[in-house]
Write an enzyme that holds these catalytic residues in place. Structure first.
Site, PDB file in Angstrom:
ATOM      1  N   HIS A 107       0.787  -1.111   0.079  1.00 53.41           N
ATOM      2  CA  HIS A 107       0.030  -0.043   0.044  1.00 53.41           C
ATOM      3  C   HIS A 107       0.905   1.230  -0.104  1.00 53.41           C
ATOM      4  O   HIS A 107       1.292   1.716   1.073  1.00 53.41           O
ATOM      5  CB  HIS A 107      -1.039  -0.022   1.037  1.00 53.41           C
ATOM      6  CG  HIS A 107      -1.968   0.941   1.256  1.00 53.41           C
ATOM      7  ND1 HIS A 107      -3.054   0.730   1.278  1.00 53.41           N
ATOM      8  CD2 HIS A 107      -1.927   2.454   0.952  1.00 53.41           C
ATOM      9  CE1 HIS A 107      -4.115   2.028   1.141  1.00 53.41           C
ATOM     10  NE2 HIS A 107      -3.084   3.052   0.962  1.00 53.41           N
ATOM     11  N   HIS A 112       1.133   5.306  -2.192  1.00 55.85           N
ATOM     12  CA  HIS A 112       0.843   6.042  -3.161  1.00 55.85           C
ATOM     13  C   HIS A 112       2.048   6.915  -4.128  1.00 55.85           C
ATOM     14  O   HIS A 112       2.453   7.911  -3.620  1.00 55.85           O
ATOM     15  CB  HIS A 112      -0.352   7.537  -2.644  1.00 55.85           C
ATOM     16  CG  HIS A 112      -1.224   6.793  -1.984  1.00 55.85           C
ATOM     17  ND1 HIS A 112      -2.668   6.732  -2.417  1.00 55.85           N
ATOM     18  CD2 HIS A 112      -1.628   6.104  -0.861  1.00 55.85           C
ATOM     19  CE1 HIS A 112      -3.527   6.338  -1.750  1.00 55.85           C
ATOM     20  NE2 HIS A 112      -2.759   5.701  -0.605  1.00 55.85           N
ATOM     21  N   GLN A 166      -9.928   9.031  -5.015  1.00 52.98           N
ATOM     22  CA  GLN A 166      -9.708  10.011  -3.502  1.00 52.98           C
ATOM     23  C   GLN A 166     -10.746  10.918  -3.265  1.00 52.98           C
ATOM     24  O   GLN A 166     -10.878  10.763  -1.842  1.00 52.98           O
ATOM     25  CB  GLN A 166      -8.116  10.646  -3.960  1.00 52.98           C
ATOM     26  CG  GLN A 166      -7.697  11.736  -2.883  1.00 52.98           C
ATOM     27  CD  GLN A 166      -7.160  11.002  -1.794  1.00 52.98           C
ATOM     28  OE1 GLN A 166      -5.894  10.582  -1.839  1.00 52.98           O
ATOM     29  NE2 GLN A 166      -7.943  10.883  -0.705  1.00 52.98           N
ATOM     30  N   HIS A 201      -9.698   1.842   0.463  1.00 55.38           N
ATOM     31  CA  HIS A 201      -9.459   2.406   1.844  1.00 55.38           C
ATOM     32  C   HIS A 201     -10.838   2.461   2.276  1.00 55.38           C
ATOM     33  O   HIS A 201     -11.593   3.303   2.121  1.00 55.38           O
ATOM     34  CB  HIS A 201      -9.173   4.165   1.299  1.00 55.38           C
ATOM     35  CG  HIS A 201      -7.744   4.155   0.647  1.00 55.38           C
ATOM     36  ND1 HIS A 201      -7.458   3.646  -0.473  1.00 55.38           N
ATOM     37  CD2 HIS A 201      -6.819   4.976   1.280  1.00 55.38           C
ATOM     38  CE1 HIS A 201      -6.050   3.917  -0.503  1.00 55.38           C
ATOM     39  NE2 HIS A 201      -5.599   4.765   0.490  1.00 55.38           N
ATOM     40  N   GLU A 231     -11.118   4.600   7.131  1.00 52.93           N
ATOM     41  CA  GLU A 231     -10.122   5.535   7.605  1.00 52.93           C
ATOM     42  C   GLU A 231     -10.405   6.509   8.499  1.00 52.93           C
ATOM     43  O   GLU A 231     -10.005   7.687   8.010  1.00 52.93           O
ATOM     44  CB  GLU A 231      -9.078   5.708   6.517  1.00 52.93           C
ATOM     45  CG  GLU A 231      -7.703   6.015   6.923  1.00 52.93           C
ATOM     46  CD  GLU A 231      -6.921   6.559   5.577  1.00 52.93           C
ATOM     47  OE1 GLU A 231      -7.215   6.482   4.550  1.00 52.93           O
ATOM     48  OE2 GLU A 231      -5.658   6.707   5.975  1.00 52.93           O
ATOM     49  N   ASP A 250       1.988   3.297   3.050  1.00 56.35           N
ATOM     50  CA  ASP A 250       0.974   4.218   2.822  1.00 56.35           C
ATOM     51  C   ASP A 250       1.727   5.674   2.149  1.00 56.35           C
ATOM     52  O   ASP A 250       1.508   5.933   0.651  1.00 56.35           O
ATOM     53  CB  ASP A 250       0.209   4.608   3.754  1.00 56.35           C
ATOM     54  CG  ASP A 250      -1.239   5.369   3.392  1.00 56.35           C
ATOM     55  OD1 ASP A 250      -1.551   5.310   1.967  1.00 56.35           O
ATOM     56  OD2 ASP A 250      -2.002   5.694   4.159  1.00 56.35           O
TER      57      ASP A 250
HETATM   58 FE   FE2 Z   1      -3.717   5.110   1.412  1.00 60.57          FE
END
Ligand code: FE2
Length: 418
Positions: A56, A58, A151, A209, A212, A308
């Site tokens: 995971h 980005h 996102q 996701h 979170e 992440d």
């Molecule tokens: Fe993430």
């Protein structure tokens, strides 16, 4: 290629490994230490381990912290705001250069498999296009899966669903989602059904996701797990973060775990990111903001650790070292018993490989691709305690990274072999 004097996880003896035409052809227990001859690599009793897996990250956002503004509050939601300011500055060259640097950083730390999210709340889809191109270009150096990640919401962002379909048609490997960020509970639930439908339609994996947040009422995990169960695709589905589970009460969790075990979905926790971003609305007591890693693991569910972020609007540290992430995770999740340490590398190797659905061809076994890393330590425990460096990374029988260790040279009464 032949390696002698290697230790293997959960074994006491020394082993020799042979790789021919890119695959392990022999793994033999030695009676004792051997002298390396004829180009053999001497592992010197260090731990040979399956390559690290970053499940995971980005890559499209990496290395952008402070551009144009810093996330001053440290919250997830300010991170999303700062990212929406950086997004207009994105272009192919910008993403490519930062992603490449980050991949190099990860590979230098023993990673050979990466699952990256790419933001598809963007009509240009430049993140998906650039990362899919890099995935294809670098396929002989590192395995990359690209998640189409909405996102700003799959259903709340204008045209979000259409952009997701375009990303999948373009070649994204995994369908993403962000139900807790959709405008309403109903949209969040509907988005989970859409994610599963799209995965079935395009034959892709799923990585959401999910929940979170510290909000104990954020309960989209049950929707995702139920949809995965009903469609018999649990092993192909991953719930990332699920930090709200750290705030659920035990009665609800008891019911939830029954469903999770039936569905068999995978979990990714990102300990450094979550301890930083969550708990931000608390004074004291202050929640740790992680999912129930220890309990998921104990229940036999597959859970692994990821980073992440590396220096982005959500997290301004990070260095590609999964051993650092593991160290944090073990502390935060109170997995500090001897048996926890003895199997801890599972959380950044085997369990992550299962999450990425690559486990059938992963690991040091005859017949598998001849890929492994050599760690400065003898076993899981010593590698974690000493934060052992990655000394060597071999991929399909080719050395792709080698590290020389820095050593203390004075005063001479200090021996840094401890
Ligand atoms: Fe993430």
């Amino acid at each position: 290629m032949e390696i002698v004097n290697a230790r293997l996880r959960s074994k006491v003896a020394l082993y020799s490994l042979k790789i021919n035409k890119g695959y392990f052809t022999a793994i033999c227990e030695q009676d004792g230490p051997l002298d390396a001859i004829d180009g053999q690599i001497d592992a010197s009793g260090k731990l040979a381990c399956a390559p690290f897996v970053e499940p995971h990250i980005h890559l499209d956002a990496a290395l952008t912290a402070g551009e144009p503004n810093w996330n001053q509050s440290g919250t997830l939601f300010e991170g999303i705001e700062r990212w929406s300011e950086r997004k207009p500055l994105l272009n192919e060259a910008d993403i490519r250069q930062r992603a490449m640097k980050t991949i190099q950083l990860l590979v230098s730390q023993g990673v050979q498999y990466i699952r990256t999210h790419a933001d598809v709340s963007d009509p240009s889809l430049v993140g998906i296009k650039t990362l899919c191109a890099l995935r294809d270009e670098l396929s002989d150096k590192v395995d990359i899966q690209v998640v189409a990640f909405p996102q700003e919401g799959l259903l709340s962002y204008p045209g979000g669903l259409e952009l997701m379909e375009q990303a999948l048609q373009f070649g994204a490997d995994v369908v993403g989602g962000i139900p807790h960020f959709e405008y309403t509970r109903e949209l969040g639930e509907a988005s989970m059904k859409q994610v599963i439908e799209l995965a079935l339609k395009y034959d892709r994996l799923v990585d959401v996701h999910c929940d979170e947040t510290d909000d104990p009422n954020s309960r989209f995990l049950e929707v995702l797990a139920a949809e995965a169960l009903f469609n018999n695709m649990g092993s192909r589905v991953t719930a990332s973060h699920t930090t709200a589970m750290g705030s659920y009460d035990n009665a609800y969790c008891s019911k939830l775990f029954r469903l999770l075990k039936k569905s068999g979905i995978n979990f990714v926790s990102c300990p450094t990111e979550s301890i930083h971003l969550q708990g931000r609305f608390d004074s004291y007591p202050k929640r740790r903001g992680l999912t129930r890693v220890k309990e998921l693991n104990a229940a036999g569910l597959n859970v692994c650790f990821g980073e992440d972020s590396i220096f982005d609007p959500w997290y301004s540290l990070g260095n590609g070292k999964l051993l650092r992430t593991l160290d944090f995770g073990l502390h935060i999740c109170q997995m500090m018993g001897y048996t926890d340490f003895s199997a801890a590398l599972d959380l950044i190797t085997d369990n992550s490989a299962r999450t990425l659905n690559i486990h059938d061809s992963y690991g040091i076994q005859v017949g598998n691709p001849g890929s492994f890393i050599l760690l400065d330590g003898e076993d899981d425990y010593s590698v974690i305690r000493q934060q052992g460096e990655v000394l060597l990374s071999v991929r399909h029988g080719q050395v792709i990274m080698r590290r020389e260790l820095a050593r203390v040279v004075s005063p001479d009464w200090i021996n840094d072999d401890n």
